[in-house]
Design an enzyme around this catalytic site. Structure first.
Site, PDB file in Angstrom:
ATOM      1  N   ASN A  22      49.746  46.030  54.407  1.00  0.00           N
ATOM      2  CA  ASN A  22      50.831  45.124  54.025  1.00  0.00           C
ATOM      3  C   ASN A  22      51.774  45.776  53.031  1.00  0.00           C
ATOM      4  O   ASN A  22      52.986  45.564  53.083  1.00  0.00           O
ATOM      5  CB  ASN A  22      50.256  43.829  53.427  1.00  0.00           C
ATOM      6  CG  ASN A  22      49.912  42.810  54.487  1.00  0.00           C
ATOM      7  OD1 ASN A  22      50.752  42.414  55.272  1.00  0.00           O
ATOM      8  ND2 ASN A  22      48.660  42.393  54.522  1.00  0.00           N
ATOM      9  N   LEU A  93      42.700  42.071  44.717  1.00  0.00           N
ATOM     10  CA  LEU A  93      41.502  41.275  44.520  1.00  0.00           C
ATOM     11  C   LEU A  93      41.329  40.663  43.127  1.00  0.00           C
ATOM     12  O   LEU A  93      40.843  39.538  43.013  1.00  0.00           O
ATOM     13  CB  LEU A  93      40.260  42.114  44.869  1.00  0.00           C
ATOM     14  CG  LEU A  93      40.194  42.610  46.325  1.00  0.00           C
ATOM     15  CD1 LEU A  93      38.879  43.340  46.567  1.00  0.00           C
ATOM     16  CD2 LEU A  93      40.355  41.455  47.301  1.00  0.00           C
ATOM     17  N   ASN A 110      51.332  35.547  46.710  1.00  0.00           N
ATOM     18  CA  ASN A 110      50.139  36.176  47.265  1.00  0.00           C
ATOM     19  C   ASN A 110      50.034  35.849  48.748  1.00  0.00           C
ATOM     20  O   ASN A 110      50.508  34.810  49.204  1.00  0.00           O
ATOM     21  CB  ASN A 110      48.891  35.661  46.535  1.00  0.00           C
ATOM     22  CG  ASN A 110      47.612  36.303  47.051  1.00  0.00           C
ATOM     23  OD1 ASN A 110      47.536  37.515  47.228  1.00  0.00           O
ATOM     24  ND2 ASN A 110      46.580  35.494  47.281  1.00  0.00           N
ATOM     25  N   HIS A 112      47.160  35.310  51.805  1.00  0.00           N
ATOM     26  CA  HIS A 112      45.738  35.020  51.999  1.00  0.00           C
ATOM     27  C   HIS A 112      45.454  34.920  53.486  1.00  0.00           C
ATOM     28  O   HIS A 112      46.223  34.284  54.225  1.00  0.00           O
ATOM     29  CB  HIS A 112      45.358  33.719  51.287  1.00  0.00           C
ATOM     30  CG  HIS A 112      43.884  33.458  51.306  1.00  0.00           C
ATOM     31  ND1 HIS A 112      43.009  34.092  50.448  1.00  0.00           N
ATOM     32  CD2 HIS A 112      43.121  32.654  52.106  1.00  0.00           C
ATOM     33  CE1 HIS A 112      41.780  33.685  50.707  1.00  0.00           C
ATOM     34  NE2 HIS A 112      41.819  32.815  51.710  1.00  0.00           N
ATOM     35  N   ASP A 153      43.808  31.016  44.549  1.00  0.00           N
ATOM     36  CA  ASP A 153      44.279  30.525  45.850  1.00  0.00           C
ATOM     37  C   ASP A 153      44.714  29.063  45.806  1.00  0.00           C
ATOM     38  O   ASP A 153      44.754  28.384  46.831  1.00  0.00           O
ATOM     39  CB  ASP A 153      43.201  30.695  46.936  1.00  0.00           C
ATOM     40  CG  ASP A 153      42.868  32.148  47.204  1.00  0.00           C
ATOM     41  OD1 ASP A 153      43.757  33.001  47.056  1.00  0.00           O
ATOM     42  OD2 ASP A 153      41.704  32.436  47.554  1.00  0.00           O
TER      43      ASP A 153
END
Length: 203
Positions: A22, A93, A110, A112, A153
């Site tokens: 990515n 992480l 972020n 996920h 998250d």
């Protein structure tokens, strides 16, 4: 008549912990942009292949192990040096420390590898996510781009993209299908978010 001045690009820092697919995709996507510039790649791991990918594409890199990542006297000067205005987590992480969230309010996103809020939170990263999706017998999976907050998250969802699963799909198959979505959509979502936030500031 005065000649219009070109817009000053937003310098972004990409934080990555792993292989960096990515990360590389983002760097290449913005390579010819006059609005967004990948100015720095940061990893908490000195052997992360993301650093190699960045260096091959002539993007500066920095290693920030846990002690450095959690030290504002290290991270804030580093990010100021490169004029960073936005941070993109791409397979990163560690938990982002509060001082970075305060220094970059609504400026950290972020990616996920699941359809949050499903399969998010502590320990849910990489293959752990795809194995959980397989074990649950899900008929679809996908990727989520979200704002980073102190809750792992738990930030507001910016965008989600879905893909159908077959009962015969292995965890590796699920990972491959989800990764296709990341390659297709993540850079564009990042671009849209940054441009929208810049416009909001300008207003």
């Amino acid at each position: 008549m005065e000649t219009p001045t070109a817009p000053t690009p937003v310098n972004i820092a990409i934080f990555a912990s792993g292989s960096g697919t990515n990360c590389e995709n983002l760097i290449k996507y913005f390579a010819n942009s006059n609005r967004i510039h990948c100015a720095l790649v940061v990893s908490n791991k000195a052997d992360a292949y993301a650093l190699v990918r960045a260096e091959r594409l002539c993007v500066p890199t920095a290693v920030a192990p846990k002690t450095d990542l959690n030290n504002p006297d290290v991270m804030l000067p580093l990010l100021r040096h490169y004029g960073i205005g936005f941070i993109v987590l791409a397979g990163f992480l560690p938990i982002v420390p509060d001082f970075l969230l305060e220094a970059f309010p609504h400026r950290i996103v972020n990616i996920h590898p699941s359809l949050l809020p499903k399969y998010g939170g502590k320990g849910m990263w990489g293959h752990h996510v795809h194995e959980a999706v397989k074990a649950a017998g899900e008929t679809e999976t996908g990727m989520t781009v979200h704002w980073v907050t102190p809750v792992c998250d738990g930030g507001d969802i910016i965008a989600q993209f879905r893909v159908a699963l077959s009962p015969d799909d292995t965890a590796d198959d699920i990972a491959a299908k989800e990764h296709v979505l990341e390659m297709q959509h993540f850079p564009r979502v990042v671009e849209n978010v940054i441009m929208q936030e810049c416009n909001n500031v300008a207003m």
